[in-house]
Design a protein around this motif. Sequence first.
Motif, PDB file in Angstrom:
ATOM      1  N   ALA A  34       0.825  -1.205   0.000  1.00 49.04           N
ATOM      2  CA  ALA A  34       0.000   0.000   0.000  1.00 49.04           C
ATOM      3  C   ALA A  34       0.861   1.257   0.000  1.00 49.04           C
ATOM      4  CB  ALA A  34      -0.928  -0.009   1.216  1.00 49.04           C
TER       5      ALA A  34
ATOM      6  N   LEU B 119       1.029   4.380  -2.722  1.00 52.05           N
ATOM      7  CA  LEU B 119       0.701   5.744  -2.298  1.00 52.05           C
ATOM      8  C   LEU B 119       1.880   6.692  -2.473  1.00 52.05           C
ATOM      9  CD1 LEU B 119      -1.433   5.081   0.912  1.00 52.05           C
ATOM     10  CD2 LEU B 119      -2.228   5.680  -1.385  1.00 52.05           C
TER      11      LEU B 119
ATOM     12  N   ALA C  37      -6.418   3.819  -4.478  1.00 54.20           N
ATOM     13  CA  ALA C  37      -7.208   2.934  -3.622  1.00 54.20           C
ATOM     14  C   ALA C  37      -7.617   1.667  -4.365  1.00 54.20           C
ATOM     15  CB  ALA C  37      -8.442   3.673  -3.105  1.00 54.20           C
TER      16      ALA C  37
ATOM     17  N   LEU D 210      -7.370   1.900   4.449  1.00 54.63           N
ATOM     18  CA  LEU D 210      -6.990   3.217   3.975  1.00 54.63           C
ATOM     19  C   LEU D 210      -7.890   4.258   4.613  1.00 54.63           C
ATOM     20  CD1 LEU D 210      -6.480   2.482   0.159  1.00 54.63           C
ATOM     21  CD2 LEU D 210      -4.742   2.518   1.960  1.00 54.63           C
TER      22      LEU D 210
ATOM     23  N   LEU E  48      -4.701   9.931   0.998  1.00 53.46           N
ATOM     24  CA  LEU E  48      -4.864   8.597   1.549  1.00 53.46           C
ATOM     25  C   LEU E  48      -3.645   8.185   2.359  1.00 53.46           C
ATOM     26  CD1 LEU E  48      -6.458   6.496  -1.336  1.00 53.46           C
ATOM     27  CD2 LEU E  48      -7.552   7.253   0.775  1.00 53.46           C
TER      28      LEU E  48
ATOM     29  N   VAL F 136      -2.279   4.853   5.345  1.00 49.09           N
ATOM     30  CA  VAL F 136      -2.460   3.444   5.701  1.00 49.09           C
ATOM     31  C   VAL F 136      -2.583   3.300   7.209  1.00 49.09           C
ATOM     32  CG1 VAL F 136      -1.439   1.137   5.614  1.00 49.09           C
ATOM     33  CG2 VAL F 136      -1.110   2.723   3.696  1.00 49.09           C
TER      34      VAL F 136
END
Length: 240
Positions: free
Chosen positions: A172, A176, A187, A205, A213, A215
């Motif tokens: 993730a 990002l 996402a 998220l 965004l 984590v």
Amino acid sequence: MFGTSTQLPGLAPDLIVHDQTAWSSTAELTGVHLETLLDSASRRWNAQPHAAAALAWKAYTYWLTLPAVLGWASARRVPLLTARDTLMHFDDPRPLITLGVRPSIPVAVLPSDPLALSGLPQVRVVADEDALLAEFRRAILDEHLTPLLEAIHGRVRLGKRTLLGSLASGIAYGVLRSADVLPGSSAESIDRLLGTLGVRDLIELYSGRGGKLDVRRKTCCLAFTLPQPKVCPGCCIKTP
């Protein structure tokens, strides 16, 4: 994505290793070099064995998956990072470990990709998006990280969920941190990749500073157990 002159501590310049003299296959991490990895982590962080293993896995999985994650997200091209085709060395003191790939590493692509018509022996054409993600999972999880996870789990008392949580958060964060240069929804990319690996439930998220965004983990990498405790951003441990 990386450019030809970018130096990323953790990855070989340009990813491909042409002179493999000082490199070893990462398949050796399930055997003779597992102790090397864990000892290096223990010295780096002055950590107890279980914490050293958790942090070593966290660093390793972030750098390992990054080329495939960004290759898929940016161009639907997935280097198949099996343990056999991924190389490593411990000679650079900046990262815990440095990773690269063999020149012959297979790359999975879609039929619409220009590489599909190139005739290059390392290009593997798959039927569709689902098949491309299946190759991503097979190479990275089934043939690479699962044997390493089992080896670590057999060496120290450390839950598999803890380790897989670091894998999920690393993927993730990889998306990002590159969101400005990647097409499509970050996402949605994260959801598809984590769903493919079966680790979607280990992070969530949320809208962080400036509406970007971020984590939030549902497991902990154990950095809080270090002599100088650290609580990472997005950690499941609540702090004042």
